[in-house]
Design an enzyme around this catalytic site. Structure first.
Site, PDB file in Angstrom:
ATOM      1  N   CYS A  76       2.121   5.913  -4.601  1.00 25.52           N
ATOM      2  CA  CYS A  76       1.668   5.668  -6.061  1.00 25.52           C
ATOM      3  C   CYS A  76       1.990   6.651  -6.937  1.00 25.52           C
ATOM      4  O   CYS A  76       2.322   6.314  -8.213  1.00 25.52           O
ATOM      5  CB  CYS A  76       0.301   5.050  -6.090  1.00 25.52           C
ATOM      6  SG  CYS A  76      -0.362   4.147  -4.602  1.00 25.52           S
ATOM      7  N   HIS A 102      -2.042  -3.568  -1.968  1.00 28.06           N
ATOM      8  CA  HIS A 102      -0.464  -3.809  -2.189  1.00 28.06           C
ATOM      9  C   HIS A 102       0.179  -3.503  -0.745  1.00 28.06           C
ATOM     10  O   HIS A 102      -0.529  -3.150   0.080  1.00 28.06           O
ATOM     11  CB  HIS A 102       0.018  -2.295  -2.905  1.00 28.06           C
ATOM     12  CG  HIS A 102      -0.161  -2.211  -4.385  1.00 28.06           C
ATOM     13  ND1 HIS A 102      -0.764  -1.286  -5.041  1.00 28.06           N
ATOM     14  CD2 HIS A 102      -0.046  -2.970  -5.296  1.00 28.06           C
ATOM     15  CE1 HIS A 102      -0.797  -1.381  -6.406  1.00 28.06           C
ATOM     16  NE2 HIS A 102      -0.452  -2.666  -6.674  1.00 28.06           N
TER      17      HIS A 102
END
Ligand code: CIR
Length: 253
Positions: free
Chosen positions: A248, A161
């Site tokens: 996250c 990511h």
């Protein structure tokens, strides 16, 4: 300044979630302990915590960041790129609704994970990854531009990511590693450079007066302290096993 965070208790099914790492199977008891400490650290930073109960149907749903992008003025519910994670957005939209009048949605054929989105003041950086495609990135760009933000789309080379390798810590400073160290898009920022061996610690979060970093990365800790930051270190081993990092685990707004 953040006033609220959304977090979600890890489900027992977490151990069957998605991962590319070879660090082994997470220990659920240890995982819960690490999650509790994460929540306590956030409270210590002065935010109100919206705590969602675990959902066994979604093994990766503790990684709430991927299901939404939250700003001061509006929320975007994403369309997560992993099919097993897509339904996570239902619970997140419910949690977000009381706080936002304006809620936008990323829709197919666009896919986007919140982990691919970094906001630095009025600028958004959107990574193209296995989870975020061009259509999804372009939808988000258009949405934020309509709200008078600017946005840049960045194809990722090595990272899972975007925020795996970059974090904003305010004061025009970025924590960067790998492919982001030399990316000209970030030229105007002061950079805190994380060497490859410490790469996991590039995923850190500024929450009001503190930067929360993963434990065991002394060099990163020292670099941040020498720049005047107060740090909080947290054990993250059980999250790292499922490709997760500090950012996250919460939606901060
Ligand atoms: C996944 O593969 O989707 C999860 N196991 C990890 C998600 C981590 N999220 C993030 O970096 N924003």
């Amino acid at each position: 300044m953040f006033n609220h965070v959304i977090v979600k208790k890890p489900s027992k099914s977490y151990v069957n979630g998605l991962t590319t790492s070879s660090l082994g199977v997470p220990n659920y008891e240890e995982l819960l302990l690490q999650h509790e400490k994460y929540v306590s650290a956030l409270k210590y930073c002065g935010v109100e915590v919206i705590y969602l109960e675990a959902d066994e149907a979604f093994p990766d749903s503790t990684f709430v960041e991927d299901a939404a992008v939250l700003t001061k003025e509006f929320a975007v519910i994403t369309n997560p790129g992993a099919p097993s994670r897509n339904g996570e957005i239902v619970a997140i939209e419910k949690a977000v609704q009381p706080f936002y009048k304006k809620i936008h949605h990323i829709v197919a054929p666009g896919f986007l994970d919140g982990g691919d989105v970094l906001q630095v003041d009025r600028i958004f950086y959107i990574g193209l990854s296995e989870r975020t495609n061009e259509a999804g990135a372009k939808q988000l760009k258009k949405m934020v531009e309509a709200e008078k933000y600017t946005a840049h789309i960045i194809p990722l080379k090595e990272f899972f990511h975007l925020k795996t390798g970059i974090a904003s810590v305010g004061k025009n400073k970025l924590v960067v590693t790998g492919e982001f160290i030399t990316n000209p898009l970030f030229e105007s920022y002061e950079k805190i450079i994380i060497p490859k061996e410490q790469q996991y610690s590039a995923n850190c979060i500024l929450v009001n007066d503190y930067v929360i970093i993963p434990a065991g990365f002394e060099e990163t800790n020292q670099q941040l302290k020498s720049q005047g930051y107060q740090t909080i270190e947290l054990e993250m081993s059980e999250f790292q096993k499922q490709d997760g990092g500090l950012s996250c685990l919460s939606l901060r707004f």
